[in-house]
Design an enzyme around this catalytic site. Structure first.
Site, PDB file in Angstrom:
ATOM      1  N   HIS A 217      90.976  59.768   5.711  1.00  0.00           N
ATOM      2  CA  HIS A 217      89.833  60.683   5.806  1.00  0.00           C
ATOM      3  C   HIS A 217      90.208  62.025   6.413  1.00  0.00           C
ATOM      4  O   HIS A 217      89.403  62.960   6.401  1.00  0.00           O
ATOM      5  CB  HIS A 217      88.685  60.033   6.596  1.00  0.00           C
ATOM      6  CG  HIS A 217      88.871  60.016   8.079  1.00  0.00           C
ATOM      7  ND1 HIS A 217      89.382  58.929   8.764  1.00  0.00           N
ATOM      8  CD2 HIS A 217      88.612  60.947   9.024  1.00  0.00           C
ATOM      9  CE1 HIS A 217      89.417  59.198  10.054  1.00  0.00           C
ATOM     10  NE2 HIS A 217      88.951  60.424  10.245  1.00  0.00           N
TER      11      HIS A 217
ATOM     12  N   SER B 235      91.305  61.035  15.208  1.00  0.00           N
ATOM     13  CA  SER B 235      91.529  60.392  13.917  1.00  0.00           C
ATOM     14  C   SER B 235      92.959  60.553  13.441  1.00  0.00           C
ATOM     15  O   SER B 235      93.561  61.612  13.591  1.00  0.00           O
ATOM     16  CB  SER B 235      90.615  60.997  12.859  1.00  0.00           C
ATOM     17  OG  SER B 235      89.321  60.504  12.964  1.00  0.00           O
TER      18      SER B 235
ATOM     19  N   ASP C 294      91.963  53.266   5.068  1.00  0.00           N
ATOM     20  CA  ASP C 294      91.906  54.624   5.613  1.00  0.00           C
ATOM     21  C   ASP C 294      93.277  55.007   6.174  1.00  0.00           C
ATOM     22  O   ASP C 294      93.501  55.017   7.388  1.00  0.00           O
ATOM     23  CB  ASP C 294      90.827  54.697   6.697  1.00  0.00           C
ATOM     24  CG  ASP C 294      90.585  56.111   7.194  1.00  0.00           C
ATOM     25  OD1 ASP C 294      91.092  57.056   6.561  1.00  0.00           O
ATOM     26  OD2 ASP C 294      89.884  56.257   8.222  1.00  0.00           O
TER      27      ASP C 294
END
Length: 270
Positions: free
Chosen positions: A73, A217, A123
């Site tokens: 992402h 992230s 992911d």
């Protein structure tokens, strides 16, 4: 950048190597604290270009001299990226930093990653650097776990990154670290925890007052090995939309050991 699962998720926008950092983390970590400079030398800052300047968006881990693993992402085909290695204090040019541009054709997102279905998993992404990193004290390779390796409950792992210090808070200048004990699948998938949002290709860690947040992230979940080293077992993926430190909503990571074959095949073919 970090994802949030809407009903209760939030995305956090984490090879052989050296393993041990130059200094062990403090056991007094609660909400996170400044890391010892260059103690996690595989940590990278993934940055995107906007109006001629570059901005931190995600973390990542250097797993080969010219390869970084991050979250799927974190990658957008419409953006221009660079990776900064040897970074500690983003507000100061300290000397060890290596800024390496990324070619648009060298971004490899897992083919099953679906941005509209965070809870579906996958992911993870790989980035091929336009030139090899120069390894040294401040820049080293991460060690990855064997394929299929599963950590036991309460393994004392550490998240690292430049993510927000608290929900909607500021991004720190200095690299942060926080102790996040592993929450095994049996616990994390309970209905009043993450339920079916968590898959077996993920790993949960932390919860309550310690977690990842926006900007973490793609960065690593660093877990100890029996020989005193460290392995990157997770790539930071999402936290709760109710906040970065919501009770019974541990930070969720892509489990690296579930994707070793894909990592090896992608690197070998490019």
């Amino acid at each position: 950048m970090m994802l949030r699962l809407l009903s209760s998720l939030l995305l956090v926008a984490v090879a052989s190597g050296y393993g041990p950092p130059s200094s062990r983390p403090s056991s007094r970590v609660v909400n996170g604290e400044d890391a010892v400079p260059y103690s996690w030398p595989w940590q990278v800052s993934l940055q995107y270009e906007k109006s001629g300047s570059f901005y931190h968006t995600c973390g990542g881990s250097l797993i080969a001299p010219d390869w970084v693993v991050t979250a799927g992402h974190c990658i957008s085909s419409s953006r221009t990226y660079q990776v900064v290695l040897g970074e500690y204090d983003r507000a100061v040019k300290e000397g060890p930093e290596q800024v390496i541009p990324i070619n648009s054709g060298d971004l490899f997102v897992h083919p099953l990653w679906n941005r509209s279905c965070v809870a579906c998993g996958n992911d993870i992404a790989l980035i091929k650097l336009s030139r090899s990193a120069q390894l040294g004290d401040a820049v080293q390779l991460a060690s990855l776990p064997p394929a299929g390796d599963i950590l036991p409950n309460e393994t004392p792992c550490y998240i690292t990154g430049w993510g927000r210090l608290y929900t909607n808070g500021p991004l720190p200048d200095k690299l942060q670290e926080a102790l996040l004990p592993v929450v095994d699948y049996e616990h994390c998938s309970r209905w009043n925890w993450w339920g079916s949002s968590v898959k077996k290709t993920m790993v949960c860690a932390g919860g309550d007052i310690r977690s990842g947040c926006n900007g973490d992230s793609g960065g690593p979940l660093n877990c100890p090995t029996e020989d005193g080293g460290w392995q990157v077992h997770g790539v930071t993926s999402f936290v709760s939309a109710f906040g970065c430190n919501t009770r019974r909503k541990p930070t969720v990571f892509t489990r690296v050991s579930a994707f070793i074959d894909w990592i090896e095949e992608t690197i070998a073919s490019h």
